[in-house]
Each structure stands twice: as C-alpha cells, then as structure tokens.
Enzyme design. Structure first.
Site, PDB file in Angstrom:
ATOM      1  N   LYS A   1       0.864  -1.192   0.000  1.00 23.72           N
ATOM      2  CA  LYS A   1       0.000   0.000   0.000  1.00 23.72           C
ATOM      3  C   LYS A   1       0.891   1.230   0.000  1.00 23.72           C
ATOM      4  CE  LYS A   1      -4.441   1.028   0.196  1.00 23.72           C
ATOM      5  NZ  LYS A   1      -5.564   0.205  -0.309  1.00 23.72           N
TER       6      LYS A   1
HETATM    7  P1  NAD Z   1     -12.908   8.307  -2.472  1.00 21.61           P
HETATM    8  O1  NAD Z   1     -11.868   9.331  -2.184  1.00 21.61           O
HETATM    9  O2  NAD Z   1     -13.380   8.141  -3.876  1.00 21.61           O
HETATM   10  O3  NAD Z   1     -14.198   8.525  -1.567  1.00 21.61           O
HETATM   11  C1  NAD Z   1     -14.175   8.715  -0.194  1.00 21.61           C
HETATM   12  C2  NAD Z   1     -15.453   9.463   0.160  1.00 21.61           C
HETATM   13  O4  NAD Z   1     -15.565   9.558   1.578  1.00 21.61           O
HETATM   14  C3  NAD Z   1     -15.479  10.887  -0.388  1.00 21.61           C
HETATM   15  O5  NAD Z   1     -16.730  11.142  -0.974  1.00 21.61           O
HETATM   16  C4  NAD Z   1     -15.231  11.741   0.843  1.00 21.61           C
HETATM   17  O6  NAD Z   1     -15.815  13.034   0.744  1.00 21.61           O
HETATM   18  C5  NAD Z   1     -15.895  10.893   1.916  1.00 21.61           C
HETATM   19  N1  NAD Z   1     -15.395  11.185   3.258  1.00 21.61           N
HETATM   20  C6  NAD Z   1     -14.147  11.533   3.644  1.00 21.61           C
HETATM   21  N2  NAD Z   1     -14.096  11.749   4.967  1.00 21.61           N
HETATM   22  C7  NAD Z   1     -15.336  11.528   5.433  1.00 21.61           C
HETATM   23  C8  NAD Z   1     -15.926  11.577   6.710  1.00 21.61           C
HETATM   24  N3  NAD Z   1     -15.220  11.908   7.783  1.00 21.61           N
HETATM   25  N4  NAD Z   1     -17.243  11.268   6.824  1.00 21.61           N
HETATM   26  C9  NAD Z   1     -17.981  10.934   5.759  1.00 21.61           C
HETATM   27  N5  NAD Z   1     -17.474  10.877   4.507  1.00 21.61           N
HETATM   28  C10 NAD Z   1     -16.177  11.169   4.344  1.00 21.61           C
HETATM   29  O7  NAD Z   1     -12.310   6.942  -1.900  1.00 21.61           O
HETATM   30  P2  NAD Z   1     -12.698   5.459  -2.297  1.00 21.61           P
HETATM   31  O8  NAD Z   1     -11.769   5.009  -3.357  1.00 21.61           O
HETATM   32  O9  NAD Z   1     -14.160   5.367  -2.495  1.00 21.61           O
HETATM   33  O10 NAD Z   1     -12.267   4.689  -0.964  1.00 21.61           O
HETATM   34  C11 NAD Z   1     -13.111   4.628   0.176  1.00 21.61           C
HETATM   35  C12 NAD Z   1     -12.670   3.472   1.055  1.00 21.61           C
HETATM   36  O11 NAD Z   1     -12.713   2.262   0.284  1.00 21.61           O
HETATM   37  C13 NAD Z   1     -11.253   3.553   1.601  1.00 21.61           C
HETATM   38  O12 NAD Z   1     -11.198   2.954   2.883  1.00 21.61           O
HETATM   39  C14 NAD Z   1     -10.458   2.714   0.621  1.00 21.61           C
HETATM   40  O13 NAD Z   1      -9.261   2.195   1.197  1.00 21.61           O
HETATM   41  C15 NAD Z   1     -11.456   1.616   0.341  1.00 21.61           C
HETATM   42  N6  NAD Z   1     -11.216   0.908  -0.926  1.00 21.61           N
HETATM   43  C16 NAD Z   1     -11.208   1.547  -2.118  1.00 21.61           C
HETATM   44  C17 NAD Z   1     -10.989   0.819  -3.286  1.00 21.61           C
HETATM   45  C18 NAD Z   1     -11.048   1.447  -4.664  1.00 21.61           C
HETATM   46  O14 NAD Z   1     -11.010   0.696  -5.648  1.00 21.61           O
HETATM   47  N7  NAD Z   1     -11.153   2.755  -4.795  1.00 21.61           N
HETATM   48  C19 NAD Z   1     -10.743  -0.561  -3.224  1.00 21.61           C
HETATM   49  C20 NAD Z   1     -10.768  -1.190  -1.977  1.00 21.61           C
HETATM   50  C21 NAD Z   1     -11.010  -0.441  -0.831  1.00 21.61           C
END
Ligand code: NAD
Length: 475
Positions: free
Chosen positions: A106
């Site tokens: 990561k």
């Molecule tokens: P992203 O940046 O696209 O979205 C995150 C969202 O959460 C945003 O809309 C942001 O405004 C919101 N956010 C941030 N802080 C917040 C808070 N305190 N309260 C409420 N909302 C809040 O990120 P993502 O890619 O969707 O990732 C989200 C989670 O999923 C992370 O934990 C990431 O590790 C996990 N994840 C993502 C992927 C991927 O393919 N993108 C894969 C596996 C896991």
C-alpha cells in the site's frame, strides 16, 4: 478505566492474532506472516507557486510470498506509516482470500488533493511515481499500485506514463499500475469494481437464508434500508447498484459536511451530482440534512455500509450502532474493540478484506490484460455468436419441420446470440470471485464451533493460503 483504542495497524494485528490463535502455525511462521516486510518513506520537493513544497509519501510492502505485490495509493492528509502498513497487511489477506496472485502492499502521500490545481497535482504525482519507480516500488513484475482514497484513473494514467518514460523498452510498462482509464490501458468495469463487488457480496450473503437469519434479517435485498458513509468511488457505486438493481432503499448518506436522511429513499445520482457541483451534501433540497454526520451511523437501518475511512465505528459509538448487518466497504472502518462489542450484540459484519476485494479482483484482470496485450473476448466473441446462431437456426428449422412456429421470449435472441464483451466477462469473473470467496468463509463460520464471525473465518482462509505458499518456498 477508559479503554484505549489501538492504532489501525494494531487493530489489524489483533484481528490477525485472534484468528492465528485458532490455527496450528509454527510461531516463527505466524510472526513472518504478520509483520510488514518493509516500508519506504520518501520526502521530495516540488516547486509550486514560486516556492519549493516538500511532500512525504510511503510505500509499504507487507508480504512478498507472491509477486508482484499489489495495493492502492492514497492521497490524504491523514496518511502515515501506521496506516499504510495496516492497509498493506489487509491487501495480503485480501488477495489470498480472493485468489488474486499477489502479495500485499500500500502507498500513500500526505496531501489534500483538493488544495491543488490539476497541473500541480500532476507534477506532484509524477514526482512521487519517479521516486517509487526508481526503487522498483512501481514495477509490472514487482509492485503494482492502484487507486485508493483521493486518487483515481487520472492519477493512475500519470503514474503509468511516468513509468513508461523511465522504462522506454519495457513492453509491459502499462502493467505497472491498474485502475487506468480505458484509453490508457485500462479495463472495462474497473472504476465501478469495488462498489460492484460490495453489491455481489451482499447478493451472495442474501442467497443463504441461515446467514441472513444470523443478522436477524429475512428475505432478499429488495426493500432493505441502507445507510452509506462516503459517496466517493466505492460508496457511490455500491449505493447506486443496490438501489437501481436490487431494490434496496438508501435512507442515509453521510459525507464530510454532514448527512442526508430520507426514510423513503434518496436519489443516489442526484446526491452525487449535488456533491460534484457544491463540494458536499449541505443544501441538498430533497432530504433532511444534519451537520452531525457521524451520528447517522447510529440510525435504524438494515444494512450499514461504511465506505469512507477507517476507525469510524469505534469504542465510543459501537454500542449505539443499530444496524444488524454491516458491510465494510472501506478498509478498517470497525476497530478491534468495536468489533468485539458488535459481536456480543449479534451484529453480523461482512469484513473489509472480503467486502471491498472487487477492486483488486478487477485490477488483477487489468494486469493480465496488459501483459497479454489483448482485450478480453476479442478472439472468441464472434465465434461464440456464430455457434449460438447455429443453435437458433436449428431450432427454427426443427419447429418448421414440425409445422410449428418457434416463438421465444422477445429478448431471448438478442441476449443469447450476443457474444460476451469485455465488460460482461469482467463482471462474470468478479461475481465468481466474490461468490467463491464468500463460500469458503461461510463454511468455517458454520462448521467450526470456535469461529464466531466472518472476519475470523476470512483471516483463517487467507492466513492458511499465505502459510502454504511460504511453506512451498521452503520457509
Ligand atoms: P474516495 O476518495 O473516492 O471517496 C471517499 C469518500 O468519503 C469521499 O466522498 C469523501 O468526501 C468521503 N469522506 C471523507 N471523509 C469523510 C468523513 N469523515 N465522513 C464521511 N465521509 C467522508 O475513496 P474510495 O476510493 O471510495 O475509498 C473509500 C474506502 O474504500 C477507503 O477505505 C479505501 O481504502 C477503500 N477501498 C477503495 C478501493 C477502490 O477501488 N477505490 C478498493 C478497496 C477499498
């Protein structure tokens, strides 16, 4: 005495230890699997707005029992060594569980991407990629990043291009990173993959009435009330698919600036568009807004989907969480302490390492596509259509010979005759991965007295696979 919350990495280790205690691993091997192999910290300067700004980034490699190692790159101010190491460990277990042939890694950069212009972010990302690539921490055969919080297709395209500029004769350069846009070596279905995986995970869960009953629920996904935290890549796609395709009602959406609530159901696309235009949910006209977003995690619902960040369900609020089923779309949203409290309450948790594995599964397909230099389905599609046409022609002539008219349902021919394109193949592969992995977890959950929850079974399955692979290497 006030109970102390462990750090994210300690939380992951505690959950690992809980499962390892139920296994018969040699102590040395257990330690070898648990620890993070290496973490590289880089500090680099970029001249921006007339002065040099220094940035700090990390790339942690948790386990190299299989190579390349795989895991996203996160852009957020909260990024730190403990967090990337926890996330790298989760990647090891996730890849093992889902049968993606990778070790775990990561990366992260301490930055608030919203504070920078696009051209500035490009310079910062390229410089970070340069620092990692020159140490083989970005490399098609050694370390393959992907998007995570704060990054997406655009950043992945810059990273791929940066690597290609530094490795001009590497024919597999595009495979150095996944989650790229389609016109830069990406694959159909990757953007939506993690959210799609959450949907497939829930569909599989609801195929097993005994599992549904453990969560004190019944029936199918149709009509279930869902609260989602974080309407970013993962949360948006999960909420959209569940409401549009499975009949679930999205009653709450929690964002940085508060939450929206509507027991009749929110229009996910309308909220998403509102956030894109206004930077948050505040002011959205068709729902009740509350500034205390996190409190909505505690509202009545059937399914809670934390899809933003880690540690949001912790010792301070776990006992107030009412949802009987939590699916961890984010990584580490439930701390180890909260996990214990929720287990005692009978809450069923579909754990992160399984629930959000859709992203790395489709990343695996993208990496294979890049290495094979051909899109999925290109060779077979028309041949498949021709063979299906033969069957339809035969049925038609057979019914004519019998003096009957064959009249299949209106969309039968259109569906049956069409050969599978890349998107259909990706979805089929993802669905298969999510179903298979769930089934391996649930077997232990139901069959072993000492396995009380899906997280422990997920760890048991994945630690066992990693251990076997180390043993096969003679370790
Ligand atoms: P992203 O940046 O696209 O979205 C995150 C969202 O959460 C945003 O809309 C942001 O405004 C919101 N956010 C941030 N802080 C917040 C808070 N305190 N309260 C409420 N909302 C809040 O990120 P993502 O890619 O969707 O990732 C989200 C989670 O999923 C992370 O934990 C990431 O590790 C996990 N994840 C993502 C992927 C991927 O393919 N993108 C894969 C596996 C896991």
């Amino acid at each position: 005495m006030v109970r102390q919350e462990p750090s994210f990495r300690e939380s992951v280790d505690l959950m690992f230890n809980r499962a390892a205690a139920l296994m018969d691993l040699p102590p040395g091997l257990e330690e070898k699997i648990r620890v993070c192999n290496a973490t590289y910290t880089v500090r680099f300067g970029v001249r921006l707005r007339g002065q040099i700004q220094t940035f700090t980034g990390y790339r942690a490699v948790h386990s190299e029992h299989m190579e390349p190692v795989k895991g996203g790159i996160r852009f957020a101010l909260s990024v730190n060594q403990d967090e990337v190491e926890a996330l790298a460990a989760l990647m090891t277990y996730k890849c093992a569980l889902i049968d993606a042939p990778f070790g775990g890694s990561k990366g992260g950069l301490c930055i608030d991407p919203r504070q920078y212009e696009e051209h500035e972010l490009e310079r910062i990302t390229r410089r970070f990629a340069y620092e990692l690539a020159k140490r083989d921490l970005i490399n098609p055969s050694q370390n393959v990043p992907a998007p995570d919080m704060g990054t997406g297709e655009r950043e992945m395209a810059w990273i791929a291009d940066q690597y290609a500029r530094m490795n001009t004769t590497d024919i597999n350069a595009l495979a150095c990173v996944t989650g790229k846009p389609l016109n830069a070596g990406g694959i159909y279905g990757r953007v939506e993959a993690t959210g799609r995986g959450v949907q497939y995970a829930l569909r599989e869960f609801f195929r097993h009435p005994e599992d549904v009953a453990k969560a004190q629920l019944s029936g199918k996904l149709d009509g279930k009330r869902v609260i989602v935290q974080g309407l970013g890549n993962v949360g948006y796609h999960a909420a959209k698919f569940l409401s549009e395709e499975d009949g679930a009602t999205i009653t709450g959406i929690i964002e940085r600036d508060g939450a929206l609530f509507d027991p009749e159901g929110l229009d996910v696309d309308a909220v998403h568009n509102w956030i894109a235009r206004h930077g948050g949910v505040t002011g959205y006209p068709d729902a009740t807004h509350t500034a205390e977003g996190a409190a909505v995690l505690e509202e009545e619902c059937d399914i809670l989907i934390p899809a933003a960040l880690e540690g949001v369900i912790n010792l301070t609020n776990a006992h107030r969480i009412k949802a009987p089923l939590i699916i961890e779309a984010a990584n580490g949203p439930v701390t180890a302490g909260a996990d214990e409290i929720l287990q005692q309450k009978g809450t069923v948790i579909i754990p992160d390492m399984y629930a959000n594995a859709g992203g790395v599964t489709v990343s695996y397909f993208e990496w294979v596509k890049n290495l094979s230099h051909i899109r999925f389905g290109r060779m077979q599609r028309r041949q498949e259509e021709a063979r299906h046409q033969l069957v339809v022609d035969q049925l038609e002539s057979l019914s004519a010979a019998l003096g009957k008219t064959w009249s299949p349902t209106p969309d039968f021919k259109q569906k049956y005759l069409r050969g599978a394109d890349e998107l259909e193949l990706v979805r089929s592969g993802l669905d298969d991965a999510m179903r298979e992995a769930y089934q391996t977890m649930r077997v232990l959950w139901h069959e072993r007295e000492d396995v009380k929850d899906l997280r422990t079974s997920a760890y048991l399955v994945s630690i066992d696979k990693v251990a076997r692979s180390y043993r096969a290497k003679g370790l």
